[in-house]
Design a protein around this motif. Sequence first.
Motif, short mmCIF file in Angstrom:
data_model
loop_
_atom_site.label_atom_id
_atom_site.label_comp_id
_atom_site.label_asym_id
_atom_site.label_seq_id
_atom_site.Cartn_x
_atom_site.Cartn_y
_atom_site.Cartn_z
N CYS A 159 -1.90 5.96 -8.54
CA CYS A 159 -2.71 6.95 -7.81
C CYS A 159 -1.84 8.05 -7.21
CB CYS A 159 -3.49 6.25 -6.70
SG CYS A 159 -4.67 5.03 -7.29
N LEU A 188 -0.71 5.55 -3.47
CA LEU A 188 -1.89 6.13 -2.84
C LEU A 188 -1.50 7.19 -1.81
CD1 LEU A 188 -2.88 3.11 -3.70
CD2 LEU A 188 -4.84 3.75 -2.34
N GLN A 189 -2.13 8.36 -1.91
CA GLN A 189 -1.94 9.42 -0.93
C GLN A 189 -2.52 8.94 0.40
OE1 GLN A 189 -0.32 12.17 -1.87
NE2 GLN A 189 -0.28 11.55 -4.00
N PRO A 190 -2.02 9.42 1.53
CA PRO A 190 -2.51 8.96 2.84
C PRO A 190 -4.03 9.05 3.00
CG PRO A 190 -0.53 10.27 3.13
CD PRO A 190 -0.89 10.35 1.67
N MET A 197 -5.55 6.26 0.90
CA MET A 197 -5.25 4.99 1.57
C MET A 197 -6.16 4.80 2.77
SD MET A 197 -3.44 2.33 1.32
CE MET A 197 -3.52 0.93 2.41
N ASN A 198 -6.43 5.88 3.49
CA ASN A 198 -7.32 5.83 4.65
C ASN A 198 -8.73 5.40 4.24
OD1 ASN A 198 -7.94 6.19 7.41
ND2 ASN A 198 -8.78 8.20 6.96
N PHE A 242 -9.51 3.63 1.56
CA PHE A 242 -9.40 2.21 1.19
C PHE A 242 -9.39 1.33 2.45
CE2 PHE A 242 -7.74 1.62 -3.39
CZ PHE A 242 -8.50 2.68 -3.85
N SER A 243 -8.69 1.79 3.49
CA SER A 243 -8.59 1.02 4.74
C SER A 243 -9.94 0.93 5.44
CB SER A 243 -7.58 1.65 5.69
OG SER A 243 -6.30 1.58 5.14
N GLU A 245 -8.16 -2.45 0.91
CA GLU A 245 -6.77 -2.89 0.91
C GLU A 245 -6.63 -4.37 1.26
OE1 GLU A 245 -6.86 -2.66 5.33
OE2 GLU A 245 -8.01 -1.82 3.72
N ILE A 276 -1.79 -3.49 -3.02
CA ILE A 276 -1.38 -2.09 -2.98
C ILE A 276 0.13 -2.06 -2.76
CG2 ILE A 276 -1.58 0.12 -1.77
CD1 ILE A 276 -4.47 -0.68 -1.08
N SER A 314 3.99 0.27 -3.01
CA SER A 314 4.51 1.63 -2.81
C SER A 314 5.02 2.23 -4.11
CB SER A 314 5.66 1.65 -1.82
OG SER A 314 5.60 0.63 -0.90
#
Length: 116
Positions: free
Chosen positions: A50, A83-85, A88-89, A91-92, A97, A102, A104
Amino acid sequence: MKKFEADVEKDRDLSIVRLSGELDANTAVSADDALQSAITKDCKGLVIDCSELEYISSAGLGVVLATMHACNHNSIKLAFFGLQPKIMNVFSILGVEKIVSIASTEEEACKLVGGS
């Protein structure tokens, strides 16, 4: 804005799908096609890159969840990386997640799914 692309690479019993651009209602079908083509009977692990994915909509998340279900159904290990921030946000917030691996880096993701 980058044009959406989903590229599939196969390496022995591992598939890597590289997503780039925006995964939304307009691109969900091509993303789903690429991900489903990566889930073959000889596939043991699926890694989703991603790092170039700029945006994901609810339709895109539907594709991700369908892929997770297909992997579970076929005993295929699944991992995401890069994953870009903001993705990721998302997903969170949705708890994704907690139910998927996931990583790095690509190397770390491949190790999580049993690749070399």
